[in-house]
Design an enzyme around this catalytic site. Structure first.
Site, PDB file in Angstrom:
ATOM      1  N   HIS A  48       0.953  -1.028   0.006  1.00 28.46           N
ATOM      2  CA  HIS A  48       0.183   0.012  -0.017  1.00 28.46           C
ATOM      3  C   HIS A  48       1.132   1.422  -0.013  1.00 28.46           C
ATOM      4  O   HIS A  48       1.617   1.500   1.225  1.00 28.46           O
ATOM      5  CB  HIS A  48      -0.955  -0.174   1.335  1.00 28.46           C
ATOM      6  CG  HIS A  48      -1.824   1.359   1.478  1.00 28.46           C
ATOM      7  ND1 HIS A  48      -2.775   1.556   0.458  1.00 28.46           N
ATOM      8  CD2 HIS A  48      -1.748   2.307   2.449  1.00 28.46           C
ATOM      9  CE1 HIS A  48      -3.039   2.809   0.838  1.00 28.46           C
ATOM     10  NE2 HIS A  48      -2.771   3.048   1.887  1.00 28.46           N
ATOM     11  N   VAL A  63      -2.497  10.222   5.263  1.00 28.53           N
ATOM     12  CA  VAL A  63      -1.206  11.079   5.384  1.00 28.53           C
ATOM     13  C   VAL A  63      -0.930  11.919   4.514  1.00 28.53           C
ATOM     14  O   VAL A  63       0.112  12.862   4.811  1.00 28.53           O
ATOM     15  CB  VAL A  63      -0.183  10.058   6.064  1.00 28.53           C
ATOM     16  CG1 VAL A  63       0.634   9.450   4.772  1.00 28.53           C
ATOM     17  CG2 VAL A  63       0.673  10.863   6.875  1.00 28.53           C
ATOM     18  N   GLY A  64      -1.259  11.513   3.232  1.00 22.37           N
ATOM     19  CA  GLY A  64      -0.960  12.686   2.344  1.00 22.37           C
ATOM     20  C   GLY A  64      -0.101  12.035   1.173  1.00 22.37           C
ATOM     21  O   GLY A  64       0.525  12.868   0.539  1.00 22.37           O
ATOM     22  N   LYS A  65      -0.178  10.789   1.162  1.00 26.14           N
ATOM     23  CA  LYS A  65       0.557   9.993  -0.204  1.00 26.14           C
ATOM     24  C   LYS A  65       0.495  10.642  -1.281  1.00 26.14           C
ATOM     25  O   LYS A  65       1.352  11.260  -2.217  1.00 26.14           O
ATOM     26  CB  LYS A  65       0.541   8.598   0.019  1.00 26.14           C
ATOM     27  CG  LYS A  65       1.148   8.035   1.333  1.00 26.14           C
ATOM     28  CD  LYS A  65       1.309   6.573   1.461  1.00 26.14           C
ATOM     29  CE  LYS A  65      -0.390   5.974   1.475  1.00 26.14           C
ATOM     30  NZ  LYS A  65      -0.967   6.246   2.277  1.00 26.14           N
ATOM     31  N   ASP A 103      -1.826   3.890  -4.530  1.00 28.94           N
ATOM     32  CA  ASP A 103      -2.529   3.213  -3.452  1.00 28.94           C
ATOM     33  C   ASP A 103      -2.107   1.701  -3.386  1.00 28.94           C
ATOM     34  O   ASP A 103      -1.951   1.356  -2.477  1.00 28.94           O
ATOM     35  CB  ASP A 103      -4.122   3.237  -4.010  1.00 28.94           C
ATOM     36  CG  ASP A 103      -4.986   2.575  -2.927  1.00 28.94           C
ATOM     37  OD1 ASP A 103      -4.912   2.844  -1.807  1.00 28.94           O
ATOM     38  OD2 ASP A 103      -5.697   1.606  -3.227  1.00 28.94           O
ATOM     39  N   ARG A 147      18.091  14.351  12.259  1.00 26.58           N
ATOM     40  CA  ARG A 147      18.392  15.603  12.144  1.00 26.58           C
ATOM     41  C   ARG A 147      19.868  15.987  10.961  1.00 26.58           C
ATOM     42  O   ARG A 147      20.029  16.871  10.610  1.00 26.58           O
ATOM     43  CB  ARG A 147      18.560  16.640  13.188  1.00 26.58           C
ATOM     44  CG  ARG A 147      17.327  16.629  13.983  1.00 26.58           C
ATOM     45  CD  ARG A 147      17.143  17.626  15.184  1.00 26.58           C
ATOM     46  NE  ARG A 147      17.323  19.126  14.707  1.00 26.58           N
ATOM     47  CZ  ARG A 147      17.134  20.278  15.198  1.00 26.58           C
ATOM     48  NH1 ARG A 147      17.057  20.139  16.706  1.00 26.58           N
ATOM     49  NH2 ARG A 147      17.286  21.396  14.659  1.00 26.58           N
TER      50      ARG A 147
END
Length: 311
Positions: free
Chosen positions: A138, A157-159, A177, A243
């Site tokens: 997915h 989530v915004g894929k 998808d 970071r």
């Protein structure tokens, strides 16, 4: 259900069916081919009957030197119940003994005009591709500057939105998808889209859009090798995120591991730009340029000099 049958080879490579038509639906279970030279000489102890048998000029020239009794015995044993096909290369004449035995045991006997080496190479490549281990993930697969980036994350989530922005920036969508992945080699993963949702992108609140219709054929591609995974997750203030870019996680798909980068998602972050830069940085690392490592090396050097001065 078998992934490949003898009939598929017949159609794919435009082969001529000589005899054994009743067996063209036999399954092919291995990409390995066999050139039965030793078998024609009478050594059948390790005969790989489950493989496609390929006969070229060398095998057929030797076969013609055998006695009639030996010819009959060898072709009888060559036409095994497990043999998916026997293919004659170079358009050579097919021995009548082989035609009769193939028909009797319903082993498809076919002929190609290609040279033996070229036919062997093309058959192997095709079978390895078709018989490779497969799975489905997915996520979204995008080609970014030649890097196959698999974007994963929980639903919503915004894929897809990130993929849409990447397409607008000139990159190419492979699948949205559901990404079908096949392992063509121990370190090679090829991703593609299921036929039903090919070229389609689902945007919540907007619906399903056809990327090829909206942005043209240059915005899509049929398949792409996957080398990088970018996992999107909702920003967790309690979690420590990398970071510097020194740590490198891995994602395992089937038997292959690829580099994994986790990106926290929160308002104000331009994910498309970050994913694009991540792909570019991944390419630089492949060329031997690791900015994070260079920075830490310089930092360690400065710290060492200061410690030395204090002494």
């Amino acid at each position: 259900m078998a992934k490949v049958r003898t009939k598929d080879l017949l159609e794919k490579f435009n082969l001529e069916l000589i005899s054994g038509e009743e067996g063209i639906h036999r399954p092919i279970t291995t990409s390995d081919l066999s050139r039965p030279g030793l078998e024609l000489a009478g050594f059948f102890d390790y005969y790989p009957a489950e493989r496609v048998q390929l006969l070229g000029m060398t095998e057929l020239t030797f076969f013609e030197k055998l006695s009639p009794q030996e010819k009959q015995e060898r072709v009888e044993r060559l036409c095994d119940v497990k043999t998916p096909a026997i293919i004659i290369a170079r358009g050579l004449d097919v021995p009548k003994e082989l035609i009769v035995s193939a028909e009797r045991y319903t082993v498809p006997l076919m002929r190609s005009k290609m040279t033996t080496t070229r036919l062997s190479s093309r058959l192997t490549n095709y079978l390895e591709s078709m018989l490779a281990p497969t799975t489905a993930v997915h996520g979204v697969l995008v080609d970014i500057y030649g890097v196959g980036v698999l974007i994963t994350g929980q639903s919503g989530v915004g894929k897809s939105e990130t993929a849409l922005e990447l397409v607008k920036r000139g990159h190419r969508l492979v699948a949205d998808d559901c990404v079908e992945i096949r392992q063509e080699d121990h370190d090679t993963l090829i991703g593609s889209s299921p036929e039903l949702i090919e070229h389609l992108l689902e945007i919540r609140g907007l619906g399903i859009i056809n990327v090829m219709t909206l942005f043209g054929t240059g915005a899509i591609r049929g398949h792409k090798r996957i080398t990088l995974n970018i996992h999107l997750e909702i920003w967790d203030p309690k979690k420590q995120y990398d970071r510097l870019g020194i740590e490198e996680d891995k994602m395992k798909i089937i038997d292959t591991e690829i580099t994994k980068i986790t990106l926290p998602v929160r308002p104000g972050r331009n994910l498309a730009v970050i994913v694009e830069v991540a792909a570019m940085n991944f390419r630089l690392k492949g060329l031997g340029i690791n900015t994070a490592k260079e920075f830490t090396d310089k930092l360690a050097s400065v710290i060492s000099e200061k410690d030395y001065d204090q002494l």
